[in-house]
Motif scaffolding. Structure first.
Motif, mmCIF file in Angstrom:
data_model
loop_
_atom_site.group_PDB
_atom_site.id
_atom_site.type_symbol
_atom_site.label_atom_id
_atom_site.label_comp_id
_atom_site.label_asym_id
_atom_site.label_seq_id
_atom_site.Cartn_x
_atom_site.Cartn_y
_atom_site.Cartn_z
ATOM 1 N N ALA A 186 0.855 -1.181 0.135
ATOM 2 C CA ALA A 186 0.123 0.082 -0.077
ATOM 3 C C ALA A 186 0.876 1.269 0.082
ATOM 4 O O ALA A 186 1.652 1.682 0.868
ATOM 5 C CB ALA A 186 -0.713 0.001 1.190
ATOM 6 N N LEU A 187 0.772 1.929 -1.166
ATOM 7 C CA LEU A 187 1.478 3.221 -1.146
ATOM 8 C C LEU A 187 0.730 4.387 -0.885
ATOM 9 O O LEU A 187 -0.074 4.748 -2.156
ATOM 10 C CB LEU A 187 2.154 3.112 -2.653
ATOM 11 N N VAL A 188 0.604 5.199 0.166
ATOM 12 C CA VAL A 188 -0.400 5.966 0.297
ATOM 13 C C VAL A 188 0.271 7.015 1.126
ATOM 14 O O VAL A 188 1.091 6.961 2.137
ATOM 15 C CB VAL A 188 -1.549 5.540 1.065
ATOM 16 N N PRO A 189 -0.306 8.205 1.077
ATOM 17 C CA PRO A 189 0.372 9.562 1.970
ATOM 18 C C PRO A 189 -0.168 9.331 3.485
ATOM 19 O O PRO A 189 -1.209 8.523 3.571
ATOM 20 C CB PRO A 189 -0.227 10.593 1.418
ATOM 21 N N LYS A 209 1.933 17.989 10.940
ATOM 22 C CA LYS A 209 0.790 17.600 10.235
ATOM 23 C C LYS A 209 1.117 16.620 9.147
ATOM 24 O O LYS A 209 2.118 16.168 8.831
ATOM 25 C CB LYS A 209 0.209 18.874 9.251
ATOM 26 N N GLU A 210 -0.018 15.637 8.990
ATOM 27 C CA GLU A 210 0.034 14.585 8.126
ATOM 28 C C GLU A 210 0.483 15.142 6.868
ATOM 29 O O GLU A 210 -0.216 16.039 6.224
ATOM 30 C CB GLU A 210 -1.149 13.814 8.157
ATOM 31 N N LYS A 211 1.264 14.142 6.250
ATOM 32 C CA LYS A 211 1.777 14.651 4.960
ATOM 33 C C LYS A 211 0.803 14.159 3.784
ATOM 34 O O LYS A 211 0.062 13.065 3.975
ATOM 35 C CB LYS A 211 3.180 13.743 4.514
ATOM 36 N N LYS A 212 0.697 15.044 3.020
ATOM 37 C CA LYS A 212 -0.531 14.928 1.983
ATOM 38 C C LYS A 212 0.094 14.377 0.627
ATOM 39 O O LYS A 212 -0.878 13.902 -0.372
ATOM 40 C CB LYS A 212 -1.112 16.292 1.587
#
Length: 381
Positions: free
Chosen positions: A83-86, A125-128
């Motif tokens: 799974a390649l997701v931000p 903050k979470e990376k987008k």
């Protein structure tokens, strides 16, 4: 994601697309595209699970949800699922499975993944976006054989989150796909996908539901959620505001119910409604005040809201139809009589162009002020 991923995860409005996929002869790369918030993530995960399911069944009756492969998938531990997701989208993955060619969650990164009940902070903050290092980490191990002797599935979601160098890294794998590896790419914005990537995939368009189907599904979901309390009229209003996207509507309701003033979605909801209130003023809009009160929200949400408002203005002016904001129909119809169509279309074009770079806005407040000032001018000669 809750519970096992099975046929129930395929939304009824996406069932025809699901039935059209031949699991026994799946191409090396599928590109699922469609509007945000309609169930593409669930569709993609169900498809990934079905391709990894080890029970021999006919047609598209997979996943069985009973075999060892299905159980591993549900816990985020299938060795042949990548799974390649931000960071912003890890909550959609089974057990928040992280990137890595072995499919195992990386302990150090797992620890960094924010919990749903943790508030976001300005310091962290979470990376987008998906960086090249993450893409390389996910793809480097694809040259070796699969762990289970069957398929390997690489899920990239959302595809537009790939930085340009990361997209080129993915492209190299698509040009020479590893044996037994199937890429499932998911995007909300097909116009942002590199043409070279699009040309190497089988494209599957996933549509939003019609009004009746979408609202029926939402009512069933809300009935099972005692934490959500919403009237039928309010539900329909929010459904339209979210562009007819059921999952986006549920997210909206959850954020509204939580009333968390640090939650990005809640902030965006509040800002979007303030923006609509300002837009309803037409030529009397205090665009400096509106920009001041909304610019800290998600630029993507603000642009989408403004684009829908402009669409309703045009629809009312030219076809006497209001699609997205029936709650504001009276204001829209009044403003449509005053609008200059040529100026409206120019502003529409500008907002559409801005959406191509909505995740990388420069000087958000300045851009927002400029658009709102132009909006004020579409009602005058």
């Amino acid at each position: 994601m809750q519970g096992a991923i099975g046929h129930s995860m395929i939304a009824p409005w996406l069932q025809p697309q699901w039935d059209g996929i031949n699991l026994a002869a799946c191409p090396n790369a599928l590109l699922l595209h469609g509007q945000a918030g309609i169930g593409k993530a669930d569709f993609a995960l169900t498809l990934a699970k079905a391709l990894l399911c080890e029970v021999s069944q006919n047609g598209n009756k997979k996943p069985c949800n009973c075999c060892e492969a299905c159980r591993w998938f549900d816990t985020g531990n299938h060795p042949d699922f990548v799974a390649l997701v931000p960071e912003t989208h890890r909550r959609f993955m089974p057990n928040e499975a992280l990137e890595g060619a072995d499919g195992e969650p990386t302990p150090s990164k797992k620890a960094k993944a924010p919990r749903d009940d943790e508030g976001d902070s300005s310091e962290k903050k979470e990376k987008k976006n998906i960086a090249i290092e993450e893409a390389r980490s996910a793809i480097d191990g694809l040259g070796i054989g699969t762990h289970r002797g069957g398929n390997r599935v690489v899920l990239v979601y959302p595809l537009e989150a790939l930085r340009p160098d990361a997209a080129n890294t993915l492209l190299k794998s698509l040009e020479e796909p590893p044996a037994s590896t199937i890429f499932i790419l998911v995007t909300n914005r097909l116009d942002r996908v590199l043409p070279t990537i699009r040309s190497r995939c089988r494209l599957i368009a996933l549509p939003p539901p019609d009004r009746a189907t979408g609202l029926t599904w939402l009512q069933q979901e809300i009935a099972s959620r005692p934490d959500l309390n919403v009237s039928s009229d309010e539900l329909e209003t929010i459904f339209y505001e979210q562009g007819g996207a059921p999952h986006a509507t549920l997210d909206f309701l959850s954020a509204k119910q939580g009333q968390n003033d640090k939650d990005e979605l809640f902030i965006s909801i509040q800002a979007s409604r303030y923006l609509l209130k300002g837009l309803s003023q037409g030529v009397r809009i205090d665009w400096l005040d509106v920009a001041e009160k909304t610019h800290k929200a998600s630029f993507a949400v603000l642009l989408a809201s403004m684009q829908r408002w402009l669409a309703d203005l045009q629809g009312s002016a030219q076809a006497n139809a209001v699609r997205f904001y029936p709650k504001h129909a009276e204001s829209i119809e009044m403003l449509a009589k005053q609008v200059r169509i040529d100026k409206l279309l120019r502003l529409w074009k500008g907002v559409t162009q801005a959406r191509r770079h909505e995740n990388h806005p420069l000087a958000t407040r300045i851009q927002l002020e400029s658009m709102l000032m132009q909006y004020q001018q579409i009602f005058s000669d």
